[in-house]
Design an enzyme around this catalytic site. Sequence first.
Site, short mmCIF file in Angstrom:
data_model
loop_
_atom_site.label_atom_id
_atom_site.label_comp_id
_atom_site.label_asym_id
_atom_site.label_seq_id
_atom_site.Cartn_x
_atom_site.Cartn_y
_atom_site.Cartn_z
N ASP A 69 0.94 -1.07 0.20
CA ASP A 69 -0.13 -0.01 0.11
C ASP A 69 0.63 1.13 -0.02
OD1 ASP A 69 -2.10 -1.70 0.47
OD2 ASP A 69 -2.02 -1.75 2.51
N LYS A 72 1.82 2.06 -4.90
CA LYS A 72 2.56 1.65 -6.28
C LYS A 72 1.66 1.61 -7.67
CE LYS A 72 3.23 -2.56 -4.55
NZ LYS A 72 2.83 -2.34 -3.15
N GLY A 73 0.55 1.89 -7.48
CA GLY A 73 -0.53 1.93 -8.49
C GLY A 73 -0.21 3.04 -9.22
N HIS A 97 -4.49 -2.06 -6.78
CA HIS A 97 -3.97 -0.81 -6.90
C HIS A 97 -4.79 0.07 -7.55
CE1 HIS A 97 0.07 -2.74 -8.41
NE2 HIS A 97 0.19 -2.64 -7.11
N THR A 186 -6.04 -11.55 3.59
CA THR A 186 -7.13 -11.15 2.63
C THR A 186 -8.32 -11.91 2.44
OG1 THR A 186 -6.10 -11.34 0.69
CG2 THR A 186 -5.40 -9.36 1.66
N GLN A 293 2.16 -5.95 -3.18
CA GLN A 293 2.49 -5.95 -1.65
C GLN A 293 3.86 -5.39 -1.32
OE1 GLN A 293 1.49 -9.17 -2.81
NE2 GLN A 293 -0.87 -8.53 -2.60
N LEU A 401 3.43 12.28 0.53
CA LEU A 401 4.17 13.37 1.28
C LEU A 401 2.99 14.58 1.66
CD1 LEU A 401 6.79 14.64 2.22
CD2 LEU A 401 6.67 16.16 0.36
N GLY A 484 0.18 14.01 -4.19
CA GLY A 484 -1.36 13.92 -4.49
C GLY A 484 -1.66 12.45 -5.44
P1 IMP Z 1 -2.55 -12.94 2.04
O1 IMP Z 1 -1.60 -12.22 1.08
O2 IMP Z 1 -3.92 -12.51 1.75
O3 IMP Z 1 -2.26 -14.26 2.30
O4 IMP Z 1 -2.35 -11.89 3.47
C1 IMP Z 1 -1.10 -12.13 4.21
C2 IMP Z 1 -0.79 -10.71 4.99
O5 IMP Z 1 -0.41 -9.95 3.65
C3 IMP Z 1 -1.96 -10.15 5.62
O6 IMP Z 1 -1.20 -9.30 6.52
C4 IMP Z 1 -2.54 -9.11 4.52
O7 IMP Z 1 -3.13 -8.06 5.05
C5 IMP Z 1 -1.09 -8.48 3.89
N1 IMP Z 1 -1.36 -8.18 2.60
C6 IMP Z 1 -1.68 -9.00 1.31
N2 IMP Z 1 -1.91 -8.33 0.12
C7 IMP Z 1 -1.85 -6.91 0.72
C8 IMP Z 1 -1.55 -5.73 0.00
O8 IMP Z 1 -1.82 -5.50 -1.14
N3 IMP Z 1 -1.36 -4.58 0.68
C9 IMP Z 1 -1.07 -4.78 2.17
N4 IMP Z 1 -0.96 -5.82 2.73
C10 IMP Z 1 -1.47 -7.08 2.10
#
Ligand code: IMP
Length: 494
Positions: A69, A72-73, A97, A186, A293, A401, A484
């Site tokens: 988060d 990156k998108g 994204h 997720t 991620q 920022l 932004g």
């Molecule tokens: P999973 O990828 O669904 O197995 O989740 C494993 C961990 O990665 C959890 O803590 C999720 O919240 C985190 N996670 C998975 N995808 C994202 C993402 O795109 N952004 C932030 N955290 C993520």
Amino acid sequence: MRALAQDVFRYCAPGTFAKTPRRLKQWYNIWLKISRREQHGHDCGRHAAEHGFPDTSMNTILIGAQWGDEGKGKIVDVLTAGADVIVRYQGGSNAGHTVIAEGKRRVLRLVPSGILHEGKVCLIGNGVVMNPCDLADEIEALRATGVECSGRLFIASRSHMVMLWHRALDMADEAMRSQGSKIGTTGRGIGPAYASKVSRTGLRCGDMLAPDFPDRVREGVAETNRILRSMPLGDFRLSVPGCTVRDNQLDADELVGIYETVSRKLSPFVIDSIPFLRKAQEDGRDILLEGAQGTMLDIDFGTYPFVTSSNPTAGGACVGSGIPPRAIDRVVGCIKAYTTRVGEGPFPTELFDDDGRRLAERGHEFGAVTGRPRRCGWFDGVVARYARQINGIDYWALTKLDVLDDFDEIKICTAYELDGRTIEDMPASAAELARCRPIYETMPGWKEKTSDITDMAQLPPKARAYVERLVEVAGAKLGILSIGPARESTIVMI
Ligand code: IMP
């Protein structure tokens, strides 16, 4: 040769370069490689050529440097302007994204955001675990907003599929974990899909086209139902979006039907990605490898076990695409001006006070996929340094920022205190990281709006000082500054 390439560079206005003739672009790339060689004192291009890969394409990896988060998108969207082929290399529809362009806000989960740029080609690489139902829906949703994927989106036949039973197993497993050992996944089936891949029972996208596909779906359902029966689920009632669950059991006939429909929709997109990428390189096409991620969620380098099941780090880009390490020209690390995390696990700079709440509100910190509120905290320089090392980051893309515009004081964590000692390196164990206390430097806030700024020179001096200190603590160079959500609110220096 260098002079000619410099001329090419000089006469091509930024942003128009993608439209210049291919030959000129190849010259430009050669010039860039020569400058990098001089700057970094190594010869990546020569190595690539010696190993049979052409030296003319400019290949960039974009990774998340924190817990995902990082924005990156938007950065992919910006870098896509200078790329021809965009490859997603790991993760699945756990990612989300958000891209805001031409007034439209779109959340992309599997399709690289390059699809929003006319003329760009996108590939879902072999390292991705792709949920065919989600992908078919995403393609449909894009079509409904005027973006056609046919002929521009391809899926590596080697990529594995997240089946509905993987979602069922993900949710059941998470439900069975006790408080404290929950991962906070997720619920998108990512862990079980990668588990099937490494245990050599997975279904790959290419398998959708095989005549025994329905039998393999039936086998998958039978095996999952057996596992679910053996789990002490008690009163827990499993519910899997997209299919029927009765008495915590899936229905094989229903799933065969679902996958027959979906495979008809997706099979035209499935290709052998290796000759496809080789041809792209031979033609001097620039490739952008897009990670999902972030480094701290990496299965090897993240806060294990509170991680995702793939390698979002730069090494994962090569494994997840088939592009050799020596063909990579630069690594851009996307990092937010503060830190967030979703799900469970240690987070040393997490804030539980008003500052944390203000970061969440001003930064709209809610998961793009799950809608869960994100945990928020100050910028963590230990995380940034670690990410720079693991990924070999050349440039930072620093995002959000502007979220800090209102703060009186802003903190930067430069080191941790662990059991009475000061440490500057990331501990390998999540338990140790959970005991770490951040050591902060405090900087004054700038209390001015930054989102209209188009040049680094226009930044308020205190904002500039903050950015410079972040980069100093983290190492590498600043390449992109995002102030932004819109595409236009970006200062690009690379
Ligand atoms: P999973 O990828 O669904 O197995 O989740 C494993 C961990 O990665 C959890 O803590 C999720 O919240 C985190 N996670 C998975 N995808 C994202 C993402 O795109 N952004 C932030 N955290 C993520």
